[in-house]
Design a protein around this motif. Structure first.
Motif, short mmCIF file in Angstrom:
data_model
loop_
_atom_site.label_atom_id
_atom_site.label_comp_id
_atom_site.label_asym_id
_atom_site.label_seq_id
_atom_site.Cartn_x
_atom_site.Cartn_y
_atom_site.Cartn_z
N GLY A 127 -1.53 -3.40 19.29
CA GLY A 127 -2.11 -3.52 20.66
C GLY A 127 -2.11 -3.70 21.42
O GLY A 127 -0.49 -3.12 22.07
N LYS A 128 -3.09 -2.90 22.48
CA LYS A 128 -2.47 -2.79 24.07
C LYS A 128 -1.15 -2.99 24.30
O LYS A 128 -0.83 -2.71 25.49
N ARG A 129 -0.94 -4.75 23.71
CA ARG A 129 -0.46 -5.39 24.60
C ARG A 129 0.96 -5.02 24.22
O ARG A 129 1.99 -5.55 25.26
N LYS A 130 1.11 -3.94 23.39
CA LYS A 130 2.63 -4.18 22.59
C LYS A 130 3.77 -5.23 22.50
O LYS A 130 4.74 -5.00 23.15
N THR A 131 3.14 -6.06 22.11
CA THR A 131 4.35 -7.10 21.70
C THR A 131 5.18 -7.03 20.65
O THR A 131 5.18 -7.64 19.28
N TYR A 132 5.73 -6.04 21.16
CA TYR A 132 7.06 -5.80 20.06
C TYR A 132 7.93 -6.89 19.70
O TYR A 132 8.04 -6.79 18.45
N HIS A 133 7.54 -8.22 19.94
CA HIS A 133 8.75 -8.76 19.56
C HIS A 133 8.38 -9.72 18.63
O HIS A 133 8.87 -10.49 17.94
N ASN A 134 6.96 -9.47 17.66
CA ASN A 134 6.86 -10.27 16.80
C ASN A 134 6.84 -9.11 15.78
O ASN A 134 5.74 -9.10 14.92
N LEU A 135 7.47 -8.06 15.76
CA LEU A 135 7.77 -7.57 14.31
C LEU A 135 9.50 -8.16 14.20
O LEU A 135 10.17 -8.18 15.43
N LEU A 136 9.61 -8.16 13.34
CA LEU A 136 10.74 -9.12 12.76
C LEU A 136 11.82 -8.40 12.40
O LEU A 136 12.82 -8.61 11.77
N VAL A 137 11.68 -7.37 11.79
CA VAL A 137 12.36 -6.24 11.61
C VAL A 137 12.67 -5.09 12.65
O VAL A 137 11.42 -4.62 12.88
N PRO A 138 14.15 -4.09 12.30
CA PRO A 138 13.91 -3.18 13.15
C PRO A 138 12.46 -1.93 12.47
O PRO A 138 12.53 -2.04 11.15
N GLU A 139 12.64 -1.34 13.73
CA GLU A 139 11.47 -0.24 12.73
C GLU A 139 11.80 0.57 11.62
O GLU A 139 11.67 1.27 10.67
N ALA A 140 13.58 1.31 11.70
CA ALA A 140 14.10 1.51 10.69
C ALA A 140 13.71 0.98 8.74
O ALA A 140 13.77 1.99 8.02
N HIS A 141 13.99 -0.25 9.58
CA HIS A 141 13.78 -1.20 7.68
C HIS A 141 11.64 -0.49 7.91
O HIS A 141 11.95 -0.31 6.18
N LEU A 142 11.39 -0.62 8.21
CA LEU A 142 9.82 -0.44 8.07
C LEU A 142 9.84 0.73 7.13
O LEU A 142 8.82 1.23 6.32
N ARG A 143 10.70 1.97 8.07
CA ARG A 143 10.41 3.45 6.96
C ARG A 143 10.95 3.37 6.09
O ARG A 143 10.27 3.82 5.06
#
Length: 236
Positions: A52-68
């Motif tokens: 969301g607009k608050r960009k709470t990136y800390h609640n993503l538990l894995v690197p973005e590369a892992h998602l890809r």
């Protein structure tokens, strides 16, 4: 005599998140200008995480590369709410409504979205409730079955709700869903003792619950085969 309000429903199937986002932006602009009626997009997404607009990136538990590597996308949005997951077997509604026309404030609008998902769950014998203080969405006891994240611009809504029919729950392990660390995520499949019909049938039921909750008497169904084609040719 009560006026029957009109709702145009777009049945879109599986839609890439960014394509749906661009379509919403176009529809919001057209709704502000009065070019289109209140409109509801009914769809699903491929595996996608959104912030969301608050960009709470800390609640993503894995690197973005892992998602890809998993075949999932990550996108930032201007909706309210925290990080969430969208994927197959999850029913999503994006309402493009004029709150002024239906005479609802922002809080009542969100409460109505909660009631939509609560009613759908009840059709399958599942007792769901709205979130308590600090909890967003809709819950079965302490397990979250439906998420809400909305944006309101000049009285016009976008984004909306996502109801878990039977998604792959492993995708939720890579985030703190909606920023709530000590609660589980669940699905209709897990909570009901009934045999579920197809996703399409459940999404139709969700649309019907939405129309009832918001008082729309006339529903125009529109089959959409390609949201890109709609964007390319322009909307009326």
């Amino acid at each position: 005599m009560r006026i029957q309000r009109n709702l145009e429903v777009w049945k879109m199937g599986m839609v890439n998140y960014l394509d749906a986002l661009k379509l919403q932006e176009k529809l919001v602009s057209d709704r502000k200008l009065g070019k289109i009626p209140d409109t509801l997009l009914s769809l699903q997404h491929p595996p996608t995480y959104t912030l969301g607009k608050r960009k709470t990136y800390h609640n993503l538990l894995v690197p973005e590369a892992h998602l890809r590597n998993m075949g999932a996308e990550l996108h930032y949005t201007q909706r309210g709410g925290d990080i969430t997951y969208h994927g197959p077997h999850q029913a999503i509604l994006y309402p493009i409504l004029s709150l002024r026309d239906i005479k609802l404030g922002a809080r009542m609008y969100v409460e109505n979205l909660e009631l939509v998902m609560i009613e759908l769950a009840s059709l399958y014998g599942v007792s769901a409730r709205a979130g308590r203080t600090g909890e967003t969405g809709v819950w079965v006891e302490d397990r979250k079955i439906g998420a809400i994240g909305v944006r309101i611009s000049s009285g016009i809504t976008s984004h909306g709700l996502a109801f878990n029919i039977d998604p792959d729950m492993n995708y939720f392990k890579h985030i703190v869903p909606c920023g709530i660390a000590d609660k589980e995520v669940t699905s209709l499949k897990r909570e009901t003792e009934e045999t579920l019909p197809s996703d399409e049938v459940i999404q139709e039921q969700l649309v019907s619950c939405f129309a009832r909750s918001f008082g729309f008497g006339n529903i125009l169904q529109k089959e959409i085969t390609s949201e890109k084609e709609e964007l390319a040719k322009g909307l009326p």
